[in-house]
Design an enzyme around this catalytic site. Structure first.
Site, PDB file in Angstrom:
ATOM      1  N   ALA A  98      14.587  63.924  40.204  1.00  0.00           N
ATOM      2  CA  ALA A  98      13.569  64.964  40.323  1.00  0.00           C
ATOM      3  C   ALA A  98      12.400  64.558  41.223  1.00  0.00           C
ATOM      4  O   ALA A  98      11.824  65.388  41.928  1.00  0.00           O
ATOM      5  CB  ALA A  98      13.055  65.338  38.932  1.00  0.00           C
ATOM      6  N   VAL A 140      14.612  58.514  35.929  1.00  0.00           N
ATOM      7  CA  VAL A 140      14.936  58.593  37.353  1.00  0.00           C
ATOM      8  C   VAL A 140      15.590  59.930  37.689  1.00  0.00           C
ATOM      9  O   VAL A 140      15.391  60.457  38.790  1.00  0.00           O
ATOM     10  CB  VAL A 140      15.865  57.427  37.768  1.00  0.00           C
ATOM     11  CG1 VAL A 140      16.302  57.571  39.230  1.00  0.00           C
ATOM     12  CG2 VAL A 140      15.172  56.087  37.555  1.00  0.00           C
ATOM     13  N   GLU A 141      16.322  60.492  36.754  1.00  0.00           N
ATOM     14  CA  GLU A 141      17.075  61.721  37.040  1.00  0.00           C
ATOM     15  C   GLU A 141      16.227  62.982  36.809  1.00  0.00           C
ATOM     16  O   GLU A 141      15.498  63.395  37.693  1.00  0.00           O
ATOM     17  CB  GLU A 141      18.374  61.720  36.227  1.00  0.00           C
ATOM     18  CG  GLU A 141      19.294  60.570  36.653  1.00  0.00           C
ATOM     19  CD  GLU A 141      20.598  60.527  35.884  1.00  0.00           C
ATOM     20  OE1 GLU A 141      21.328  61.530  35.928  1.00  0.00           O
ATOM     21  OE2 GLU A 141      20.888  59.496  35.248  1.00  0.00           O
ATOM     22  N   MET A 142      16.283  63.575  35.624  1.00  0.00           N
ATOM     23  CA  MET A 142      15.559  64.825  35.408  1.00  0.00           C
ATOM     24  C   MET A 142      14.187  64.608  34.771  1.00  0.00           C
ATOM     25  O   MET A 142      13.337  65.498  34.770  1.00  0.00           O
ATOM     26  CB  MET A 142      16.433  65.782  34.591  1.00  0.00           C
ATOM     27  CG  MET A 142      17.708  66.145  35.372  1.00  0.00           C
ATOM     28  SD  MET A 142      18.991  66.972  34.405  1.00  0.00           S
ATOM     29  CE  MET A 142      18.445  68.662  34.514  1.00  0.00           C
TER      30      MET A 142
END
Length: 328
Positions: A98, A140-142
């Site tokens: 994100a 790190v992702e969403m």
């Protein structure tokens, strides 16, 4: 008189013509091997028998929902693209989260994922539902800070509370993180692919060409099925990367989950279904082409130096494993 002479002659020609339409014994034998060693993919994934239309519909909406990321820029589909002819991946070595930072591993395809014996490269999730919970809260992702914040956004939406109530009609409090993950998993269970190789296994001897059949023979002869067997051609075991010849990587794989020294550099064997569509390859996304991936796997896992000709034959066969609806 001529009619009496020509009728048997024409009938014999017709018989020969029909005989030539059938498969050779070699092709028949290869179909038997394909069925025994690989097997056709089932039409439905385990667990899908309990998935209702309402549950799948909710899962689809959530799969594409960017509100599930902190800055509302990412959805499940961002890294596992299933739109149009996309093969459930973003075709990047590693995927940006994100806030722009990339993850450490290549995003595997969501196609057929529910058939795998575990989820993620290191198997840290037992099934699709467990897997769906991870990326939303991964920093790190969403990057959502908590399940509570996720549910707050869902409950504040004008549509979701009603959709959850329809998908989970017997629950007093249907909007839960568990149910959110369960709905996404139900949608993902719809991604069962059908390939020309399945048609071949199921009896259509014309579905793959003679050259592609030769590629399958090369695939068998090289020993690829020592890891890539079963109807997924993988996805059913762990193997050490660099089993024969070292593969340099700083990623310890399964060890990060189990903390057992013997699990260092072990990763889930990827399924080869749709492999021609899902590059780049390996857990680090470090290999760009399928030709290179085949050669490297032969060297590092089997201790073989495949010729360019044998490599191309195998790659040609691997193309028959692509979902027929996603091939250009």
């Amino acid at each position: 008189m001529l009619k009496q002479i020509f009728t048997p002659f024409l009938l014999s020609l017709l018989f020969i013509s029909f005989a030539n339409c059938g498969p050779s014994q070699e092709t028949k034998d290869l179909q038997v091997k394909a069925k025994q060693i690989i097997g056709a993919l089932p039409a439905k994934m385990p667990g899908s028998e309990n998935d209702t239309e309402e549950l799948i519909s909710l899962g689809k909406k959530l799969y594409f929902e960017k509100k599930l990321s902190l800055n509302e820029t990412q959805s499940c589909n961002s890294c596992h693209n299933v739109e149009g002819k996309a093969a459930g991946v973003d075709n990047l070595a590693t995927s940006p989260g994100a806030f722009g930072k990339n993850g450490d591993r290549n995003s595997p395809t969501v196609l057929n994922a529910g058939f795998h014996f575990v989820q993620f490269w290191d198997g840290r999730a037992a099934d699709l539902k467990a897997q769906a919970k991870g990326p939303i809260l991964n920093p790190v992702e969403m990057a959502m800070p908590s399940e509570k914040e996720v549910l707050k956004r869902i409950n504040e939406d004008s549509d979701y509370p009603g959709l959850f109530a329809k998908a989970f009609p017997n629950e007093k409090t249907p909007v839960t993180y568990e149910n959110l993950a369960g709905a996404i998993a139900a949608f993902e269970r719809t991604f069962v692919t059908s390939s020309r190789f399945d048609d071949f296994i199921n009896g259509d001897h014309k579905s793959i060409s003679k050259e592609e059949q030769e590629g399958f023979k090369s695939f068998l002869a090289a020993g690829c099925t020592s890891c890539h067997s079963g109807n997924l051609l993988g996805g059913n075991s762990y193997r050490k990367i660099g089993q024969v010849n070292e593969y340099k990587t700083g990623d310890l794989g399964l060890y990060n989950v189990t903390k057992k020294a013997e699990d260092k550099f072990f990763f889930k064997v990827p399924s080869l279904r749709n492999i021609a569509l899902t590059g780049p390859y390996f857990h680090d996304g470090g290999v760009k082409t399928l030709d290179e991936a085949v050669k490297k796997m032969a060297f590092h896992q089997l201790g073989m130096d495949l010729s360019n000709e044998e490599t191309q034959k195998i790659v040609l066969f691997l193309g028959t494993l692509s979902d027929k609806t996603r091939v250009e």
